[in-house]
Write a protein that holds these residues in place. Structure first.
Motif, PDB file in Angstrom:
ATOM      1  N   THR A 191       0.829  -1.204   0.000  1.00  0.00           N
ATOM      2  CA  THR A 191       0.000   0.000   0.000  1.00  0.00           C
ATOM      3  C   THR A 191       0.862   1.252   0.000  1.00  0.00           C
ATOM      4  O   THR A 191       0.553   2.232  -0.688  1.00  0.00           O
ATOM      5  N   ARG A 192       1.954   1.230   0.723  1.00  0.00           N
ATOM      6  CA  ARG A 192       2.804   2.418   0.793  1.00  0.00           C
ATOM      7  C   ARG A 192       3.489   2.714  -0.533  1.00  0.00           C
ATOM      8  O   ARG A 192       3.619   3.870  -0.915  1.00  0.00           O
ATOM      9  N   GLU A 193       3.942   1.684  -1.256  1.00  0.00           N
ATOM     10  CA  GLU A 193       4.658   1.999  -2.485  1.00  0.00           C
ATOM     11  C   GLU A 193       3.778   1.952  -3.731  1.00  0.00           C
ATOM     12  O   GLU A 193       4.105   2.573  -4.741  1.00  0.00           O
TER      13      GLU A 193
ATOM     14  N   THR B 173       7.742   0.274  -7.739  1.00  0.00           N
ATOM     15  CA  THR B 173       7.405  -0.670  -6.671  1.00  0.00           C
ATOM     16  C   THR B 173       8.488  -1.741  -6.479  1.00  0.00           C
ATOM     17  O   THR B 173       8.203  -2.939  -6.549  1.00  0.00           O
ATOM     18  N   PRO B 174       9.713  -1.341  -6.204  1.00  0.00           N
ATOM     19  CA  PRO B 174      10.775  -2.344  -6.067  1.00  0.00           C
ATOM     20  C   PRO B 174      10.811  -3.027  -4.705  1.00  0.00           C
ATOM     21  O   PRO B 174      11.326  -4.141  -4.581  1.00  0.00           O
ATOM     22  N   PHE B 175      10.282  -2.374  -3.658  1.00  0.00           N
ATOM     23  CA  PHE B 175      10.452  -2.911  -2.310  1.00  0.00           C
ATOM     24  C   PHE B 175       9.684  -4.217  -2.101  1.00  0.00           C
ATOM     25  O   PHE B 175      10.113  -5.077  -1.331  1.00  0.00           O
ATOM     26  N   CYS B 176       8.540  -4.366  -2.771  1.00  0.00           N
ATOM     27  CA  CYS B 176       7.815  -5.636  -2.680  1.00  0.00           C
ATOM     28  C   CYS B 176       8.646  -6.777  -3.264  1.00  0.00           C
ATOM     29  O   CYS B 176       8.700  -7.876  -2.698  1.00  0.00           O
TER      30      CYS B 176
ATOM     31  N   ALA C 239      14.325 -14.373 -17.821  1.00  0.00           N
ATOM     32  CA  ALA C 239      14.294 -12.958 -17.453  1.00  0.00           C
ATOM     33  C   ALA C 239      12.841 -12.532 -17.325  1.00  0.00           C
ATOM     34  O   ALA C 239      12.022 -12.809 -18.211  1.00  0.00           O
ATOM     35  N   ILE C 240      12.522 -11.873 -16.245  1.00  0.00           N
ATOM     36  CA  ILE C 240      11.127 -11.567 -15.919  1.00  0.00           C
ATOM     37  C   ILE C 240      10.993 -10.082 -15.593  1.00  0.00           C
ATOM     38  O   ILE C 240      11.678  -9.569 -14.698  1.00  0.00           O
ATOM     39  N   ILE C 241      10.126  -9.410 -16.318  1.00  0.00           N
ATOM     40  CA  ILE C 241       9.899  -7.974 -16.130  1.00  0.00           C
ATOM     41  C   ILE C 241       8.461  -7.795 -15.670  1.00  0.00           C
ATOM     42  O   ILE C 241       7.525  -8.213 -16.354  1.00  0.00           O
ATOM     43  N   THR C 242       8.276  -7.165 -14.505  1.00  0.00           N
ATOM     44  CA  THR C 242       6.954  -7.079 -13.905  1.00  0.00           C
ATOM     45  C   THR C 242       6.511  -5.628 -13.712  1.00  0.00           C
ATOM     46  O   THR C 242       7.331  -4.731 -13.593  1.00  0.00           O
ATOM     47  N   PRO C 243       5.180  -5.400 -13.640  1.00  0.00           N
ATOM     48  CA  PRO C 243       4.637  -4.050 -13.551  1.00  0.00           C
ATOM     49  C   PRO C 243       4.407  -3.613 -12.106  1.00  0.00           C
ATOM     50  O   PRO C 243       4.583  -4.390 -11.166  1.00  0.00           O
ATOM     51  N   TRP C 244       3.960  -2.368 -11.973  1.00  0.00           N
ATOM     52  CA  TRP C 244       3.757  -1.783 -10.647  1.00  0.00           C
ATOM     53  C   TRP C 244       2.361  -2.033 -10.078  1.00  0.00           C
ATOM     54  O   TRP C 244       2.149  -1.854  -8.886  1.00  0.00           O
ATOM     55  N   ASN C 245       1.390  -2.435 -10.896  1.00  0.00           N
ATOM     56  CA  ASN C 245       0.018  -2.508 -10.377  1.00  0.00           C
ATOM     57  C   ASN C 245      -0.238  -3.737  -9.505  1.00  0.00           C
ATOM     58  O   ASN C 245      -1.092  -3.714  -8.624  1.00  0.00           O
TER      59      ASN C 245
ATOM     60  N   PRO D 140       2.489  -5.719  -7.620  1.00  0.00           N
ATOM     61  CA  PRO D 140       3.938  -5.864  -7.424  1.00  0.00           C
ATOM     62  C   PRO D 140       4.383  -7.168  -6.787  1.00  0.00           C
ATOM     63  O   PRO D 140       5.576  -7.488  -6.821  1.00  0.00           O
ATOM     64  N   LEU D 141       3.464  -7.940  -6.220  1.00  0.00           N
ATOM     65  CA  LEU D 141       3.797  -9.269  -5.706  1.00  0.00           C
ATOM     66  C   LEU D 141       3.310 -10.363  -6.648  1.00  0.00           C
ATOM     67  O   LEU D 141       4.066 -11.248  -7.035  1.00  0.00           O
ATOM     68  N   ALA D 142       2.037 -10.311  -7.025  1.00  0.00           N
ATOM     69  CA  ALA D 142       1.423 -11.416  -7.768  1.00  0.00           C
ATOM     70  C   ALA D 142       2.034 -11.615  -9.148  1.00  0.00           C
ATOM     71  O   ALA D 142       2.136 -12.758  -9.623  1.00  0.00           O
TER      72      ALA D 142
END
Length: 481
Positions: free
Chosen positions: A91-93, A181-184, A147-153, A155-157
């Protein structure tokens, strides 16, 4: 146990930024405060991650499926044990309301458990030979470095849905999370390490997406590339990956239709449409962006939809009462306002609270565009925010044609109780996923993915692991014949 870290995770080691200048500032979108900084890794650091993953693959590809499954299950249990910390961090990031963040933690963890089980089911096949003295069949083997590139919406799933499959298959992985959202992602790396993940099997590199794409696409050892994000970026990655002929899986944009027929309970359909549109504050590739309602119930539907929309509390995500959080950046707010202004200029009726009521510069008060037409940008552009477009339809064939009039083909929804209609819409809608009388269409057991320019391949279900496996054919002859 603290999950907070501001260092990249490469080859089982936490690595700080090379210098204070080589860092990315991460902002809380709800209050615009800095959450901290993460390394802006350069090509050398990214190459180090590839080296680590390639070295680790030598042993990991031969690891017993039980070992892979046990590590994934331990990782799953770590996520569950730290559910609240992960949700609050998200929620914070990212900004999503805390209730949704908790839901995403559960959703994300479920993929680790699912693929722990699927690791045992990568079956080959026995092929009946023409010559009965020979043996013919297939084996399923891991591709290599993914190699895996993920989005911010999500950030875990979006990480666990890909990485769970890759690691279960016997691949090693390098994740480049969104810079917002890197911290997740780094928290996941800490939990993976605690779960006993072998050195180099799972790596997280923070930094520029372009630099990461250039580096991994040029390296032959990276055999698979998985991306979730915009169709525009997906096209570019496909072109880059072609040079080294990588296996690619792409989950790209969406512009989901939500079709409401006259035989349904209006209140039920309204609640479903609101949920399908406004989850993650509308920042969701399966969001119901275009709502088509049968003309006989159109006015009543719009009235109730707007009333429900206007009742949604908007504010900081850590407040348990709020249902709509901030957008990821101020450019997204401007994009939503531009879509609304364009629709108004073309004759649509705009419903919703005034934007002066927004609690901050990264918030957008939910809006409904009633009477949208194909001439409006909202009809063809993915509205990645809390803006819903609603139009009336008279004929089922026209509704199907309007729904399909998009370059995207990810998710679609239909509400009707007529069996013949259900079959007509199910076959007629040109989308990879069709929700019938439900908007809850995702889960680890679901083959998630789209057609047309919404992507390639599927994630989740029994087919998700296929994206990281090669089929090896064998033919055993009789040397003594």
């Amino acid at each position: 146990m603290s999950l907070w870290t501001d260092q990249t995770f490469i080859d089982g080691q936490w690595q700080p930024a090379d210098s204070p200048a080589a860092r990315i500032n991460v902002i809380d979108p709800g209050n615009e405060e800095s959450l901290g900084h993460v390394p802006d890794a350069d090509a050398t650091r990214m190459q180090q991650a590839i080296d680590a993953a390639a070295t680790a693959f030598t042993d990991w590809r031969h690891a017993a499926v039980g070992e892979r499954a046990d590590i994934l299950l331990a990782w799953y249990q770590g996520m569950q044990a730290n559910r609240e910390d992960l949700a609050r961090l998200m929620t914070r990031e990212q900004g999503k309301p805390i209730a949704e963040a908790r839901g995403e933690v559960d959703y994300a963890a479920s993929f680790l458990r699912w693929f722990a089980e699927e690791a045992r089911r990568t079956y080959g096949a026995t092929i009946p030979p023409e010559d009965p003295t020979m043996a013919i069949g297939t084996l399923r083997e891991p591709m290599g470095v993914a190699a895996i590139i993920t989005p911010w919406n999500f950030p875990l799933a979006m990480i666990t849905r890909k990485v769970g499959a890759a690691i279960a298959a016997g691949c090693t992985a390098i994740v480049k999370p969104a810079s917002q959202t890197p911290f997740c992602a780094l928290a996941l790396a800490r939990l993976a390490d605690d779960a006993g993940m072998p050195t180099g099997v799972f790596n997280v590199v923070t930094g520029a997406g372009r630099q990461f794409a250039d580096t991994v696409c040029a390296d032959d050892r990276v055999r698979a590339l998985s991306f979730t994000g915009s169709t525009h970026v997906g096209r570019s990655l496909l072109a880059q990956a072609a040079d080294t002929v990588k296996a690619t899986s792409m989950e790209l944009g969406g512009n989901a239709p939500f079709i409401v027929c006259e035989d349904v309970d209006i209140d039920v359909a309204v609640e479903a449409a609101v949920a399908a549109k406004f989850q993650t504050s509308g920042q969701d590739c399966v969001a119901a962006n275009r709502i088509f309602v049968h003309r006989s119930i159109y006015d009543a539907f719009v009235d109730r939809f707007v009333a429900r929309m206007d009742a949604m509390p908007v504010g900081y995500g850590l407040d348990e009462n709020n249902e709509i959080g901030p957008l990821i950046h101020t450019d997204a707010v401007a994009d939503m306002q531009s879509l609304v202004d364009d629709a108004r200029d073309h004759g649509a009726v705009i419903h919703g609270r005034d934007q002066s009521q927004a609690p901050g510069p990264q918030f957008f008060m939910p809006q409904a565009i009633a009477g949208f037409t194909h001439e409006m940008r909202i009809a063809t552009e993915e509205s990645f925010g809390p803006v819903a477009a609603i139009a009336a339809f008279d004929d089922d064939a026209d509704a199907i044609a309007a729904a399909n009039d998009t370059i995207y083909g990810l998710a679609s929804y239909i509400y009707t109780h007529d069996d013949a209609r259900i079959r007509t819409f199910l076959r007629g809608l040109d989308f990879g996923m069709v929700g019938i009388n439900t908007m809850d269409i995702t889960g680890p057991h679901v083959p998630f993915g789209g057609v047309k320019q919404s992507g390639l391949g599927r994630e989740g279900a029994h087919v998700g692991i296929e994206e990281y496996l090669e089929t090896k054919y064998y033919c055993i002859g009789n040397a003594h014949r």
